[in-house]
Enzyme design. Structure first.
Site, short mmCIF file in Angstrom:
data_model
loop_
_atom_site.label_atom_id
_atom_site.label_comp_id
_atom_site.label_asym_id
_atom_site.label_seq_id
_atom_site.Cartn_x
_atom_site.Cartn_y
_atom_site.Cartn_z
N LYS A 212 0.84 -1.19 0.00
CA LYS A 212 0.00 0.00 0.00
C LYS A 212 0.87 1.25 0.00
O LYS A 212 1.79 1.38 0.81
CB LYS A 212 -0.93 0.02 1.22
CG LYS A 212 -2.01 -1.04 1.20
CD LYS A 212 -2.93 -0.91 2.41
CE LYS A 212 -4.04 -1.96 2.37
NZ LYS A 212 -4.93 -1.86 3.55
N ASP B 20 -5.13 -15.37 -1.59
CA ASP B 20 -5.46 -14.94 -0.24
C ASP B 20 -5.94 -16.16 0.53
O ASP B 20 -6.33 -17.17 -0.07
CB ASP B 20 -6.53 -13.86 -0.23
CG ASP B 20 -6.40 -12.92 0.97
OD1 ASP B 20 -5.65 -13.27 1.90
OD2 ASP B 20 -7.02 -11.86 0.96
#
Length: 277
Positions: free
Chosen positions: A181, A207
């Site tokens: 991020k 994930d």
């Protein structure tokens, strides 16, 4: 004997075949007032209860299955392919419970041992009052993937890079990376692979669980010129319109395991559980 929960009949059947053990013909009943009742007509000396706790009702059903199995079996082993409430592994705000701990303590009362698959936080295994071990089934997700061109396997953050590496290694080639991020302002956040280029490559996003699909859809939008995009997850919860979100984001295919039985459950975790048993 393998004793299946109503939400885990497929993985229980696969596990019974893998271990060459009988599969109990459990009966499930739902009453008008919302209560549930199970009936386990037979068990062996060891009962392996296989139940993903995908809902609050599934938690209650699991406790009933354990109690019924305990009446006849000398040993009860509980397999949680997916452990519900497992992401609440701490009190995130004053007055909140540690839900994973509460559930673990309740489950512990009816079993001698617990096996779970890829918990969101490994620390939840310590909440049980009986021995609990976790199984890593991420590598199983390599099997349904098509032939890939210059593949890049990407996890949602640096802490989950092991998932990407496990699938990359099981697939037999490619590069592993994770999303990073980059905050440009209070409202503008960019999510992109930390190092590797995605242009012209087949990208496999990994994930442990996909619930709403929002995080994964946002990540897909940040990829720069990939050839194809595939999404994989151990636990395909895919609540509400998650599958639609992924389709609209341009995903070529979604692959999950049968810890939560969905249309995208393309591979079974039963062999990994069998090894642990």
């Amino acid at each position: 004997m393998i004793v299946p929960g109503s939400a885990s009949q497929e993985v229980a059947a696969e596990l019974a075949a893998e271990l060459d053990e009988p599969l109990a013909s459990v009966e499930y009943e739902w009453f008008a007032d919302g209560e549930t009742l199970v009936r386990v007509p037979e068990t062996d000396d060891r009962a392996v209860v296989v139940a993903s706790t995908v809902s609050s009702d599934a938690h209650v059903e699991l406790l009933q299955l354990q109690d019924a199995a305990r009446q006849r079996a000398d040993e009860v082993v509980t397999v949680l392919p997916y452990m519900g409430y497992g992401r609440q592994d701490e009190a995130f705000a004053p007055g909140q419970p540690v839900s994973a701990r509460a559930m673990a303590r309740a489950i512990s009362t009816g079993t001698d041992r617990v096996v779970t698959v890829n918990p969101h936080e490994e620390a939840v295994t310590g909440f049980f009052d009986v021995p609990c071990s976790s199984v890593d089934a991420a590598g199983r997700l390599a099997a349904p993937l098509p032939e890939l061109s210059d593949p890049l396997f990407v996890s949602p953050d640096s802490g989950a890079i092991e998932l990407a590496e496990a699938i990359r290694d099981a697939y037999g080639g490619g590069e592993a990376d994770y999303f990073e991020k980059v905050r440009h302002s209070d409202t503008a956040v960019e999510i992109k692979p930390s190092d590797a280029s995605t242009t012209g490559r087949d990208v496999v996003l990994i994930d442990d669980i996909i619930a709403t699909g929002s995080t994964m859809s946002t990540a897909i939008a940040q990829l720069s010129g990939p050839d194809r995009v595939f999404v994989t997850c151990v636990h395909p919860m895919l609540a509400a319109n998650a599958r639609t979100k992924l389709a609209n984001a341009g995903v070529n295919a979604v692959y999950g395991t049968d810890t939560i039985e969905r249309a995208v459950s393309s591979v079974s975790v039963a062999p990994a559980i069998a090894d642990a048993l």
